[in-house]
Design a protein around this motif. Structure first.
Motif, PDB file in Angstrom:
ATOM      1  N   UNK A  15      28.886  43.417  41.494  1.00  0.00           N
ATOM      2  CA  UNK A  15      29.968  43.370  42.467  1.00  0.00           C
ATOM      3  C   UNK A  15      31.298  43.421  41.736  1.00  0.00           C
ATOM      4  N   UNK A  16      32.287  43.994  42.358  1.00  0.00           N
ATOM      5  CA  UNK A  16      33.612  43.997  41.746  1.00  0.00           C
ATOM      6  C   UNK A  16      34.089  42.582  41.497  1.00  0.00           C
ATOM      7  N   UNK A  17      35.032  42.465  40.572  1.00  0.00           N
ATOM      8  CA  UNK A  17      35.556  41.173  40.086  1.00  0.00           C
ATOM      9  C   UNK A  17      35.376  39.980  41.015  1.00  0.00           C
ATOM     10  N   UNK A  18      34.860  38.912  40.481  1.00  0.00           N
ATOM     11  CA  UNK A  18      34.544  37.726  41.268  1.00  0.00           C
ATOM     12  C   UNK A  18      35.733  37.208  42.049  1.00  0.00           C
ATOM     13  N   UNK A  19      35.453  36.800  43.257  1.00  0.00           N
ATOM     14  CA  UNK A  19      36.499  36.183  44.070  1.00  0.00           C
ATOM     15  C   UNK A  19      37.497  37.188  44.609  1.00  0.00           C
ATOM     16  N   UNK A  20      37.242  38.444  44.337  1.00  0.00           N
ATOM     17  CA  UNK A  20      38.192  39.465  44.748  1.00  0.00           C
ATOM     18  C   UNK A  20      38.065  39.782  46.229  1.00  0.00           C
ATOM     19  N   UNK A  21      39.191  39.871  46.882  1.00  0.00           N
ATOM     20  CA  UNK A  21      39.191  40.452  48.226  1.00  0.00           C
ATOM     21  C   UNK A  21      40.299  41.483  48.280  1.00  0.00           C
ATOM     22  N   UNK A  22      40.045  42.547  49.003  1.00  0.00           N
ATOM     23  CA  UNK A  22      41.059  43.570  49.113  1.00  0.00           C
ATOM     24  C   UNK A  22      42.325  42.989  49.731  1.00  0.00           C
ATOM     25  N   UNK A  23      43.417  43.233  49.079  1.00  0.00           N
ATOM     26  CA  UNK A  23      44.677  42.644  49.502  1.00  0.00           C
ATOM     27  C   UNK A  23      45.725  43.747  49.394  1.00  0.00           C
ATOM     28  N   UNK A  24      45.885  44.452  50.475  1.00  0.00           N
ATOM     29  CA  UNK A  24      46.748  45.627  50.406  1.00  0.00           C
ATOM     30  C   UNK A  24      48.215  45.261  50.225  1.00  0.00           C
ATOM     31  N   UNK A  25      48.503  43.963  50.227  1.00  0.00           N
ATOM     32  CA  UNK A  25      49.885  43.584  49.955  1.00  0.00           C
ATOM     33  C   UNK A  25      50.180  43.620  48.461  1.00  0.00           C
ATOM     34  N   UNK A  26      49.124  43.734  47.676  1.00  0.00           N
ATOM     35  CA  UNK A  26      49.344  43.850  46.236  1.00  0.00           C
ATOM     36  C   UNK A  26      48.542  45.039  45.710  1.00  0.00           C
ATOM     37  N   UNK A  27      49.053  46.200  45.961  1.00  0.00           N
ATOM     38  CA  UNK A  27      48.288  47.417  45.680  1.00  0.00           C
ATOM     39  C   UNK A  27      48.050  47.614  44.184  1.00  0.00           C
ATOM     40  N   UNK A  28      48.971  47.100  43.362  1.00  0.00           N
ATOM     41  CA  UNK A  28      48.763  47.264  41.918  1.00  0.00           C
ATOM     42  C   UNK A  28      47.540  46.473  41.451  1.00  0.00           C
ATOM     43  N   UNK A  29      47.378  45.281  42.039  1.00  0.00           N
ATOM     44  CA  UNK A  29      46.209  44.474  41.693  1.00  0.00           C
ATOM     45  C   UNK A  29      44.932  45.146  42.184  1.00  0.00           C
ATOM     46  N   UNK A  30      44.992  45.697  43.405  1.00  0.00           N
ATOM     47  CA  UNK A  30      43.832  46.409  43.948  1.00  0.00           C
ATOM     48  C   UNK A  30      43.452  47.579  43.054  1.00  0.00           C
ATOM     49  N   UNK A  31      44.459  48.305  42.616  1.00  0.00           N
ATOM     50  CA  UNK A  31      44.201  49.465  41.762  1.00  0.00           C
ATOM     51  C   UNK A  31      43.562  49.044  40.449  1.00  0.00           C
ATOM     52  N   UNK A  32      44.052  47.948  39.890  1.00  0.00           N
ATOM     53  CA  UNK A  32      43.520  47.483  38.599  1.00  0.00           C
ATOM     54  C   UNK A  32      42.056  47.058  38.750  1.00  0.00           C
ATOM     55  N   UNK A  33      41.757  46.382  39.857  1.00  0.00           N
ATOM     56  CA  UNK A  33      40.371  45.949  40.082  1.00  0.00           C
ATOM     57  C   UNK A  33      39.463  47.158  40.277  1.00  0.00           C
ATOM     58  N   UNK A  34      39.929  48.104  41.077  1.00  0.00           N
ATOM     59  CA  UNK A  34      39.145  49.306  41.337  1.00  0.00           C
ATOM     60  C   UNK A  34      38.909  50.084  40.035  1.00  0.00           C
ATOM     61  N   UNK A  35      39.921  50.129  39.205  1.00  0.00           N
ATOM     62  CA  UNK A  35      39.824  50.847  37.921  1.00  0.00           C
ATOM     63  C   UNK A  35      38.744  50.219  37.034  1.00  0.00           C
ATOM     64  N   UNK A  36      38.743  48.897  36.976  1.00  0.00           N
ATOM     65  CA  UNK A  36      37.766  48.198  36.156  1.00  0.00           C
ATOM     66  C   UNK A  36      36.340  48.497  36.647  1.00  0.00           C
ATOM     67  N   UNK A  37      36.172  48.438  37.952  1.00  0.00           N
ATOM     68  CA  UNK A  37      34.855  48.707  38.538  1.00  0.00           C
ATOM     69  C   UNK A  37      34.443  50.154  38.277  1.00  0.00           C
ATOM     70  N   UNK A  38      35.390  51.060  38.444  1.00  0.00           N
ATOM     71  CA  UNK A  38      35.086  52.475  38.264  1.00  0.00           C
ATOM     72  C   UNK A  38      34.715  52.778  36.807  1.00  0.00           C
ATOM     73  N   UNK A  39      35.461  52.195  35.874  1.00  0.00           N
ATOM     74  CA  UNK A  39      35.161  52.437  34.458  1.00  0.00           C
ATOM     75  C   UNK A  39      33.740  51.994  34.123  1.00  0.00           C
ATOM     76  N   UNK A  40      33.320  50.874  34.707  1.00  0.00           N
ATOM     77  CA  UNK A  40      31.972  50.382  34.426  1.00  0.00           C
ATOM     78  C   UNK A  40      30.908  51.309  35.032  1.00  0.00           C
TER      79      UNK A  40
END
Lengths: 184, 184
Positions: free
Chosen positions: A73-98
């Motif tokens: 699963x993507x980063x623990x405790x993560x929930x999509x939070x469109x108010x912080x798109x940079x954080x969302x992008x970083x999490x998605x990037x980490x998941x995608x790289x893996x």
């Protein structure tokens, strides 16, 4: 002589499969594919691009298919939070790289990008890069992409596309809450 | 005050679920539901109304979910043979009697009638009797019916109906043969 409408065994290859649409069953059918593949002793990697505590049941079930099925699963405790798109992008990037690393390792006969369509729809990852990665997958690996609003480019590239169409839904029509074993 | 559009927990009940349509994923999503239910330690019974040697992989996978999942294929060695409809009816009857007994035992939180729509479409079983049995199921048991051409009466009775719609299929378009882990 080969019948013009018949299947050609030389064309065997890993498929790019898309489950999309507004209806139920997109991820569920992907997990069913993982189950079937595990039954055939094939190795499956699943990246869950949307994570939530309600996913615990299905994750436990998929984990019981080890060593054939590996689910992250993507980063623990993560929930999509469109108010912080940079954080969302970083999490998605980490998941995608893996998942990209797992895909290209050649160790998996099936790789499931669960809810990748959501991630692309929200532009948390550059679509062209994701599609390019999938296009360049190991030849015999099956890739399954799920989520609403599959992009036109992904559908064009895919071999097998199924739209899950909602005909009737109990929440909408009867106000029945989400139920254990069905939705989570 | 309760919002008129919200879910009402008092309405929790076992759902009647139908997966139909020409597309892929009807049985696969049902097996995904079985997997998820098993992950939640719910007991699942599956009657496979169509049996074939190609089903070995998925059956083995589902059997690995024991003790939560029990799966029974219709009479061994059976293949649908519409040239002997009486034999087909007798086999369907035997399978139906067993799944009915399991359903009414109250031991299962989910009962899957895999390909029951096929059986009804071919009139191997009287539709009214099958629908009556499902309608009278234990209240909290989920019932899943799969197969093309779900009848209007079943759809009307169901809580949740999804149509798997084929958007693109590799066999039809690229003459790719059926593949291990995907179709069997």
């Amino acid at each position: 002589m080969r019948k013009p409408t018949g299947a050609d065994p030389r064309k065997r290859k890993g498929l790019i499969i898309v489950h999309t649409g507004e209806g139920k069953g997109k991820s569920t059918a992907a997990f069913g594919l993982a189950l079937r593949a595990a039954g055939n002793r094939m190795n499956v990697f699943i990246m869950q691009f949307m994570k939530g505590p309600w996913k615990a049941g299905e994750r436990k079930a998929l984990e019981s298919l080890a060593p054939y099925v590996e689910i992250v699963p993507m980063g623990d405790g993560f929930t999509w939070d469109t108010e912080n798109i940079e954080q969302d992008k970083a999490t998605a990037r980490k998941a995608f790289d893996l998942v990209k690393e797992k895909l290209n390792s050649g160790k998996f006969e099936m790789v499931i990008f669960e809810e990748i369509n959501y991630v692309l729809d929200y532009k948390f990852l550059p679509e062209d890069e994701v599609l390019e990665t999938i296009r360049n997958k190991p030849k015999m690996t099956h890739v399954v992409c799920t989520g609403r609003n599959a992009s036109k480019k992904l559908i064009e590239m895919a071999d097998l596309v199924t739209e899950m169409k909602m005909i009737k839904h109990p929440f909408a029509e009867q106000r029945i809450p989400a139920q254990k074993g069905i939705e989570f």
